[in-house]
Write an enzyme that holds these catalytic residues in place. Structure first.
Site, PDB file in Angstrom:
ATOM      1  N   HIS A   1      21.963 130.837 160.385  1.00  0.00           N
ATOM      2  CA  HIS A   1      21.628 131.025 158.970  1.00  0.00           C
ATOM      3  C   HIS A   1      20.122 130.875 158.751  1.00  0.00           C
ATOM      4  O   HIS A   1      19.493 131.715 158.087  1.00  0.00           O
ATOM      5  CB  HIS A   1      22.410 130.000 158.143  1.00  0.00           C
ATOM      6  N   GLU A   2      19.533 129.815 159.297  1.00  0.00           N
ATOM      7  CA  GLU A   2      18.103 129.574 159.090  1.00  0.00           C
ATOM      8  C   GLU A   2      17.251 130.611 159.817  1.00  0.00           C
ATOM      9  O   GLU A   2      16.202 131.030 159.309  1.00  0.00           O
ATOM     10  CB  GLU A   2      17.736 128.159 159.537  1.00  0.00           C
TER      11      GLU A   2
ATOM     12  N   HIS B   1      16.976 133.615 157.711  1.00  0.00           N
ATOM     13  CA  HIS B   1      15.896 133.483 156.722  1.00  0.00           C
ATOM     14  C   HIS B   1      14.547 133.825 157.363  1.00  0.00           C
ATOM     15  O   HIS B   1      13.742 134.571 156.792  1.00  0.00           O
ATOM     16  CB  HIS B   1      15.834 132.060 156.175  1.00  0.00           C
TER      17      HIS B   1
ATOM     18  N   HIS C   1      19.721 134.931 150.252  1.00  0.00           N
ATOM     19  CA  HIS C   1      21.134 134.578 150.157  1.00  0.00           C
ATOM     20  C   HIS C   1      21.965 135.713 149.559  1.00  0.00           C
ATOM     21  O   HIS C   1      21.481 136.480 148.727  1.00  0.00           O
ATOM     22  CB  HIS C   1      21.316 133.299 149.332  1.00  0.00           C
TER      23      HIS C   1
END
Length: 599
Positions: A306-307, A310, A316
């Site tokens: 997830h990070e 980014h 999101h």
């Protein structure tokens, strides 16, 4: 036993004191071995006897590559036969270098100056105040779990606060990135981004960002390896888990990663442990390091993926401009200081790569993110049966991967294959298709065989009921088993499915999130994540397919249980009952119908 009790008490006290006393894993192990050798001996015997012989914690990769499950958050070592070691260029440095000390110092502020930090803080405070005025509703206990009741007085509020504080540790463990102090929990904005979001919000009432960052300056060059470094704040084990997440991104995209800890030149991702789970979004436009903070509670492959998303440019999922067609924001249930976390993008400034809204995205908030109390829903899916799908941090969804490939890898293959079932040409292996979960083969033409059990397959349906079950039903299924069924009705008919009998699939009841699940994909696009069913009550309503096919996926990632059984059959469209339908296509058709009527 009485003689052993004092010894065990002292041993375990020493054990926990050693483990919790510091971050140096090697020193901790050395002290444990020298001072608690009897305990170590017993633990070795127990672990040897109880370890699964089939390597159950290694799960089948639905995308065709060997990788450690994104569910496993306690990896200590990796078999060379299970993980390819040539996909990432990596040189591990075990001592802190001068370069790493420079990174550590910069990481304290994510590379920003004091002036930039003050600007970001200023705009975030403005955003927070603006959203608080836009949505001043008082707290109301709506759309909560069955055991929740309306808050009636100060005494009950005090009880709720106590419960909330008690559950904080569990909440942080589940989706730790949502508990950070940054924008949307884990996004570290720079001054320019914060200014753009604020200006857009004032002008349009929403932000001008998208699921994927549009600016070319903030995108990485996919034709060169993305350089990454560690600043020395992670253990060797933590570094390896982080590299496994990078390796997964490598395997499923055209992106390559190269580790360099001994220099500070060039754009790079720097992994640090400075403040929870947090990341900048996209490449730094001026060539500075792009920091990704991963504290110990973040060292889970799903959270790391997830990070890293980014860092590669993802925002999101629930911030997309079309989100109101799929989820309803419960503004009255959101913490007063967190309403700015639910801003929405402009439809004229979107780069979603024509990839549809994805309830199963690893970038989606969970149902109760930023709630004033933990039992309050802040996001309700407009189709009720998708409620337990949102917020997962187990693995990248097919559409997460597809969007990354659309953005970075569209020119990787000279020819596009005629992929079936929503698949597309694999940018890493141009001679094959990348297939949605449940399908395999060069062109995604085959249903995926069972894993860990003899189950699944293609079933031709008639008007008579047929039965499908989890492995070993009504006895318990085992952790790590997977089954995929393709249910096919005759031309012009639809598939009907209904559950019956005992039903048990592991879930986080309080967080309304499936951990093990049965997933049903009943729309026209099998690439979209389906409705996930779990927990401990048998679903009541029948489910109809939008076409002649329905895909049913059984996934047991965490633990065994009773499982499910269901009846399936084909039905003529004339028998079709709209009240029993749970389909994205039907839902979108109704949305369009209402839109035409309103206009």
């Amino acid at each position: 036993m009485a003689l052993l009790k004092p010894f065990l008490s002292r041993t375990f006290s020493s054990f926990f004191a050693t483990i919790t006393g510091g971050r140096n894993l090697i020193d901790s192990i050395e002290e444990l071995i020298t001072t608690n050798y009897w305990l170590i001996f017993v633990m070795i015997i127990v672990c040897t006897c109880s370890a699964p012989s089939n390597g159950a914690f290694f799960l089948n990769d639905p995308y065709g590559y060997p990788f450690v499950s994104l569910q496993d958050d306690s990896i200590e070592s990796v078999s060379a036969t299970t993980i390819t070691t040539t996909t990432i260029i990596s040189t591990i440095i075990t001592t802190t270098t001068a370069t790493q000390r420079i990174f550590q110092e910069k990481a304290k502020t994510f590379g920003q100056s004091a002036e930039e930090i003050q600007k970001v803080k200023y705009y975030l405070e403005k955003i927070q105040k603006f959203e608080a005025k836009q949505h001043p509703e008082e707290i109301r206990q709506q759309h909560t779990t069955k055991n929740s009741e309306a808050i009636k007085d100060d005494l009950q509020i005090a009880v709720e606060v106590a419960k909330f504080e008690k559950r904080q540790k569990d909440s942080i463990t589940l989706n730790p990135e949502e508990n950070g102090q940054y924008y949307e929990g884990d996004i570290v904005l720079d001054a320019q981004q914060a200014h753009e979001i604020y200006e857009s919000m004032i002008q349009h009432g929403r932000r001008t960002k998208r699921k994927f960052i549009r600016s070319e300056l903030r995108r990485w060059d996919s034709h060169k390896p993305i350089i990454y470094s560690f600043d020395g704040s992670h253990t060797i084990r933590e570094q390896r888990v982080i590299e496994l997440a990078l390796e997964h991104w490598h395997n499923i995209t055209c992106l390559n990663f190269e580790r360099r800890d001994d220099e500070i030149q060039e754009n790079r991702i720097v992994f640090t442990d400075v403040d929870g789970c947090a990341s900048n979004v996209g490449r730094h436009p001026l060539g500075e390091p792009q920091f990704v903070s991963l504290a110990p509670e973040c060292i889970r492959l799903g959270v790391i993926a997830h990070e890293v998303a980014h860092a590669l440019g993802f925002w999101h999922e629930q911030s997309r401009p079309d989100r109101d067609n799929y989820v309803t924001v419960r503004w009255e249930n959101i913490d007063r200081d967190s309403k700015g976390q639910f801003l929405k993008e402009l439809p004229t400034d979107v780069d979603n790569g024509d990839v549809p809204y994805d309830y199963g995205s690893i970038m989606h908030y969970r149902s109760k993110a930023f709630g004033r109390y933990e039992d309050l829903f802040t996001l309700n899916t407009n189709i009720m049966d998708y409620q337990k799908t949102i917020g997962q941090r187990d693995q990248l969804s097919f559409n997460d991967i597809r969007l990354m490939n659309v953005i970075y890898c569209s020119d990787s293959c000279a020819q596009k294959l005629p992929c079936q079932r929503g698949g597309y040409t694999d940018p890493r292996r141009c001679g094959r298709c990348r297939c949605p979960d449940g399908f395999t083969g060069k062109l995604c033409e085959r249903i995926m065989p069972g894993f860990g059990a003899d189950c699944g397959g293609r079933i031709e349906l008639t008007s008579s009921w047929k039965r499908i079950t989890s492995p070993n039903y009504p006895r318990d299924f085992k952790e790590g088993q997977e089954c995929s069924w393709l249910l096919v009705a005759p031309p012009g008919q639809r598939v009907q499915l209904r559950f019956y009998g005992e039903f048990e699939m592991y879930c986080k009841v309080r967080h309304s999130l499936c951990m093990d699940y049965i997933e049903i994909r009943n729309s026209t696009d099998f690439a979209n994540t389906g409705m996930r069913y779990c927990c401990y009550g048998t679903p009541k309503s029948s489910i109809m397919s939008a076409t002649e096919d329905m895909l049913v996926l059984f996934r047991s990632f965490y633990r065994g249980g009773k499982g499910f059984q269901a009846q399936v059959r084909a039905l003529p469209t004339t028998v079709f009952n709209i009240r029993t339908v749970r389909s994205m296509d039907e839902f979108n058709a109704n949305l369009n119908k209402h839109a035409v009527a309103d206009s």
